[in-house]
Design a protein around this motif. Sequence first.
Motif, PDB file in Angstrom:
ATOM      1  N   LEU A 195      39.632  47.116  -6.873  1.00 25.08           N
ATOM      2  CA  LEU A 195      39.938  48.389  -7.520  1.00 25.08           C
ATOM      3  C   LEU A 195      41.042  48.192  -8.553  1.00 25.08           C
ATOM      4  O   LEU A 195      40.840  47.498  -9.522  1.00 25.08           O
ATOM      5  N   ASP A 196      42.247  48.718  -8.291  1.00 23.34           N
ATOM      6  CA  ASP A 196      43.242  48.765  -9.372  1.00 23.34           C
ATOM      7  C   ASP A 196      44.276  47.649  -9.354  1.00 23.34           C
ATOM      8  O   ASP A 196      45.155  47.617 -10.196  1.00 23.34           O
ATOM      9  N   ARG A 197      44.224  46.733  -8.369  1.00 22.40           N
ATOM     10  CA  ARG A 197      45.262  45.694  -8.371  1.00 22.40           C
ATOM     11  C   ARG A 197      44.752  44.386  -7.787  1.00 22.40           C
ATOM     12  O   ARG A 197      43.749  44.384  -7.071  1.00 22.40           O
ATOM     13  N   PRO A 198      45.462  43.305  -8.075  1.00 21.46           N
ATOM     14  CA  PRO A 198      45.010  42.032  -7.529  1.00 21.46           C
ATOM     15  C   PRO A 198      45.107  42.012  -6.011  1.00 21.46           C
ATOM     16  O   PRO A 198      45.994  42.655  -5.424  1.00 21.46           O
ATOM     17  N   VAL A 199      44.194  41.278  -5.408  1.00 21.20           N
ATOM     18  CA  VAL A 199      44.152  41.193  -3.941  1.00 21.20           C
ATOM     19  C   VAL A 199      45.537  40.901  -3.369  1.00 21.20           C
ATOM     20  O   VAL A 199      45.972  41.520  -2.403  1.00 21.20           O
ATOM     21  N   PRO A 251      59.168  41.340 -13.728  1.00 20.80           N
ATOM     22  CA  PRO A 251      59.296  42.555 -14.542  1.00 20.80           C
ATOM     23  C   PRO A 251      58.674  42.370 -15.929  1.00 20.80           C
ATOM     24  O   PRO A 251      58.690  41.269 -16.473  1.00 20.80           O
ATOM     25  N   SER A 252      58.097  43.461 -16.483  1.00 25.39           N
ATOM     26  CA  SER A 252      57.514  43.439 -17.840  1.00 25.39           C
ATOM     27  C   SER A 252      58.105  44.600 -18.625  1.00 25.39           C
ATOM     28  O   SER A 252      57.416  45.600 -18.880  1.00 25.39           O
ATOM     29  N   PRO A 253      59.390  44.517 -19.014  1.00 27.09           N
ATOM     30  CA  PRO A 253      60.033  45.674 -19.663  1.00 27.09           C
ATOM     31  C   PRO A 253      59.324  46.108 -20.942  1.00 27.09           C
ATOM     32  O   PRO A 253      59.204  47.314 -21.204  1.00 27.09           O
ATOM     33  N   ASP A 254      58.793  45.149 -21.723  1.00 26.35           N
ATOM     34  CA  ASP A 254      58.136  45.527 -22.988  1.00 26.35           C
ATOM     35  C   ASP A 254      56.889  46.374 -22.728  1.00 26.35           C
ATOM     36  O   ASP A 254      56.674  47.409 -23.353  1.00 26.35           O
ATOM     37  N   LEU A 255      56.073  45.916 -21.768  1.00 25.39           N
ATOM     38  CA  LEU A 255      54.852  46.659 -21.436  1.00 25.39           C
ATOM     39  C   LEU A 255      55.211  48.043 -20.897  1.00 25.39           C
ATOM     40  O   LEU A 255      54.599  49.053 -21.268  1.00 25.39           O
ATOM     41  N   SER A 256      56.220  48.069 -20.035  1.00 22.80           N
ATOM     42  CA  SER A 256      56.631  49.328 -19.438  1.00 22.80           C
ATOM     43  C   SER A 256      57.101  50.312 -20.519  1.00 22.80           C
ATOM     44  O   SER A 256      56.688  51.481 -20.540  1.00 22.80           O
ATOM     45  N   GLU A 257      57.931  49.839 -21.443  1.00 22.89           N
ATOM     46  CA  GLU A 257      58.420  50.718 -22.523  1.00 22.89           C
ATOM     47  C   GLU A 257      57.275  51.188 -23.401  1.00 22.89           C
ATOM     48  O   GLU A 257      57.216  52.351 -23.809  1.00 22.89           O
ATOM     49  N   PHE A 258      56.343  50.274 -23.667  1.00 23.62           N
ATOM     50  CA  PHE A 258      55.182  50.643 -24.497  1.00 23.62           C
ATOM     51  C   PHE A 258      54.392  51.780 -23.821  1.00 23.62           C
ATOM     52  O   PHE A 258      54.032  52.768 -24.457  1.00 23.62           O
ATOM     53  N   LEU A 259      54.158  51.625 -22.521  1.00 18.19           N
ATOM     54  CA  LEU A 259      53.373  52.644 -21.799  1.00 18.19           C
ATOM     55  C   LEU A 259      54.104  53.985 -21.812  1.00 18.19           C
ATOM     56  O   LEU A 259      53.486  55.034 -22.013  1.00 18.19           O
ATOM     57  N   ILE A 260      55.426  53.938 -21.621  1.00 15.23           N
ATOM     58  CA  ILE A 260      56.184  55.195 -21.632  1.00 15.23           C
ATOM     59  C   ILE A 260      56.104  55.831 -23.015  1.00 15.23           C
ATOM     60  O   ILE A 260      55.904  57.050 -23.141  1.00 15.23           O
ATOM     61  N   SER A 261      56.199  55.010 -24.063  1.00 14.74           N
ATOM     62  CA  SER A 261      56.136  55.559 -25.434  1.00 14.74           C
ATOM     63  C   SER A 261      54.778  56.205 -25.700  1.00 14.74           C
ATOM     64  O   SER A 261      54.644  57.053 -26.565  1.00 14.74           O
ATOM     65  N   LYS A 262      53.760  55.807 -24.963  1.00 16.78           N
ATOM     66  CA  LYS A 262      52.423  56.400 -25.135  1.00 16.78           C
ATOM     67  C   LYS A 262      52.179  57.528 -24.132  1.00 16.78           C
ATOM     68  O   LYS A 262      51.053  57.994 -23.963  1.00 16.78           O
ATOM     69  N   GLY A 263      53.229  57.905 -23.385  1.00 14.55           N
ATOM     70  CA  GLY A 263      53.098  59.001 -22.421  1.00 14.55           C
ATOM     71  C   GLY A 263      52.371  58.597 -21.152  1.00 14.55           C
ATOM     72  O   GLY A 263      51.865  59.458 -20.423  1.00 14.55           O
ATOM     73  N   LYS A 264      52.297  57.303 -20.875  1.00 11.70           N
ATOM     74  CA  LYS A 264      51.557  56.841 -19.685  1.00 11.70           C
ATOM     75  C   LYS A 264      52.526  56.411 -18.587  1.00 11.70           C
ATOM     76  O   LYS A 264      52.622  55.239 -18.218  1.00 11.70           O
ATOM     77  N   LYS A 265      53.266  57.408 -18.070  1.00 11.79           N
ATOM     78  CA  LYS A 265      54.332  57.103 -17.121  1.00 11.79           C
ATOM     79  C   LYS A 265      53.790  56.527 -15.813  1.00 11.79           C
ATOM     80  O   LYS A 265      54.380  55.614 -15.220  1.00 11.79           O
ATOM     81  N   MET A 266      52.644  57.072 -15.359  1.00 11.35           N
ATOM     82  CA  MET A 266      52.102  56.566 -14.079  1.00 11.35           C
ATOM     83  C   MET A 266      51.752  55.082 -14.166  1.00 11.35           C
ATOM     84  O   MET A 266      51.993  54.314 -13.238  1.00 11.35           O
ATOM     85  N   LEU A 267      51.195  54.692 -15.301  1.00 14.47           N
ATOM     86  CA  LEU A 267      50.864  53.269 -15.472  1.00 14.47           C
ATOM     87  C   LEU A 267      52.147  52.433 -15.567  1.00 14.47           C
ATOM     88  O   LEU A 267      52.228  51.332 -15.013  1.00 14.47           O
ATOM     89  N   ALA A 268      53.146  52.973 -16.257  1.00 13.67           N
ATOM     90  CA  ALA A 268      54.432  52.254 -16.355  1.00 13.67           C
ATOM     91  C   ALA A 268      55.028  52.078 -14.954  1.00 13.67           C
ATOM     92  O   ALA A 268      55.543  50.998 -14.618  1.00 13.67           O
ATOM     93  N   ASP A 269      54.932  53.131 -14.131  1.00 18.03           N
ATOM     94  CA  ASP A 269      55.461  53.030 -12.753  1.00 18.03           C
ATOM     95  C   ASP A 269      54.712  51.946 -11.971  1.00 18.03           C
ATOM     96  O   ASP A 269      55.321  51.179 -11.222  1.00 18.03           O
ATOM     97  N   ALA A 270      53.383  51.898 -12.152  1.00 17.61           N
ATOM     98  CA  ALA A 270      52.589  50.892 -11.419  1.00 17.61           C
ATOM     99  C   ALA A 270      52.980  49.480 -11.862  1.00 17.61           C
ATOM    100  O   ALA A 270      53.096  48.561 -11.037  1.00 17.61           O
ATOM    101  N   VAL A 271      53.196  49.311 -13.157  1.00 16.89           N
ATOM    102  CA  VAL A 271      53.602  48.003 -13.688  1.00 16.89           C
ATOM    103  C   VAL A 271      54.982  47.626 -13.148  1.00 16.89           C
ATOM    104  O   VAL A 271      55.220  46.490 -12.698  1.00 16.89           O
ATOM    105  N   ASN A 272      55.910  48.586 -13.161  1.00 18.34           N
ATOM    106  CA  ASN A 272      57.270  48.302 -12.672  1.00 18.34           C
ATOM    107  C   ASN A 272      57.260  47.983 -11.177  1.00 18.34           C
ATOM    108  O   ASN A 272      57.972  47.096 -10.715  1.00 18.34           O
ATOM    109  N   HIS A 273      56.425  48.730 -10.434  1.00 16.79           N
ATOM    110  CA  HIS A 273      56.331  48.494  -8.985  1.00 16.79           C
ATOM    111  C   HIS A 273      55.927  47.049  -8.699  1.00 16.79           C
ATOM    112  O   HIS A 273      56.562  46.352  -7.903  1.00 16.79           O
ATOM    113  N   ALA A 274      54.868  46.580  -9.384  1.00 16.13           N
ATOM    114  CA  ALA A 274      54.399  45.200  -9.142  1.00 16.13           C
ATOM    115  C   ALA A 274      55.495  44.193  -9.504  1.00 16.13           C
ATOM    116  O   ALA A 274      55.727  43.213  -8.791  1.00 16.13           O
TER     117      ALA A 274
END
Length: 283
Positions: free
Chosen positions: A29-33, A66-89
């Motif tokens: 589904l949404d994440r690696p095994v 951590p992937s701060p660049d990806l996280s910031e990019f997602l937040i700038s696009k209004g995709k906070k839930m995805l940014a949270d998922a990236v930060n969590h991993a």
Amino acid sequence: MKAIIPAAGLGTRFLPATKAQRKEMLPVLDRPVIQYVVEEALAADADEVIIINGSRKVALVEHFSPSPDLSEFLISKGKKMLADAVNHAGDLPVSFVDQDRPLGLGHAVHCAAAKTGKEPFYVLLGDVLVPDNQVLRRMLEVHKRYNGASVIAVIKVPREQVSRFGIIAGSQLREGLWKVNDLVEKPAVENAPSEYAIFGRYLLTPTVMELLAHTAPGAGGEIQLTDALKTLLTTEEMYAVAVDADEGFDTGTIETWLETNVRLAMRKPEFAQMLKDAITSVG
Ligand code: UTP
């Protein structure tokens, strides 16, 4: 308690998907095994999660960084839930130990010996999922109840398939609990002592680490964890806890990975209807 997640095998049964990445990084589904497996260890209060890493390791290490660049990019696009998922991993507390060559599961576990010291430890195979995280808790209860003995997880398999697995022999103490007398690797159907196969979760005493240091290569020329556990049975007790068929999932082959995705997708309302429609439409 420390948790060891061996994830350094070659994944040959899943080639070519595993040519450039580990099979533990394939998504369910949404994440690696392996993210499910790390989360399961943490849910069982593991104080350190040690991933045994091998070749083709870059994606795995990156996933847990951590992937701060990806996280910031997602937040700038209004995709906070995805940014949270990236930060969590990226924030999951894991450490890595390298297994330079895939010399077998037993060898992979022993690579973490310096970390576990004289303490009992969990082993969670990196390609086996227990998404509701309950099995390690049941194993810990049995470990405490029986004076710190080793506990392994087992799952019932069809009788005609026993010769594909390591099978336990033992006496049933109650529903879902056995005292193990022996472990039989890939028995013939007519000789199988039970229909319960070892299933990818272990809570082991430090004696196992000592035994692994001296365990010679066995089946397939690999240092087998099961061989060390058989030796353990000559000096220590061992118990087995059953995993229900809808509780534990293997993802190590194309067939089991597909089945696991379908079964878990059917539990999610956002996927279930789409999947039913797709299957119905192809007949
Ligand atoms: P498997 O036997 O299922 O993995 O080991 P494999 O060897 O990668 O699979 P195939 O047969 O080639 O397809 C169970 C777990 O133990 C790890 C694997 O990564 C898997 O998660 N393992 C196995 C190691 O970490 N090191 C090894 O030397 C062998």
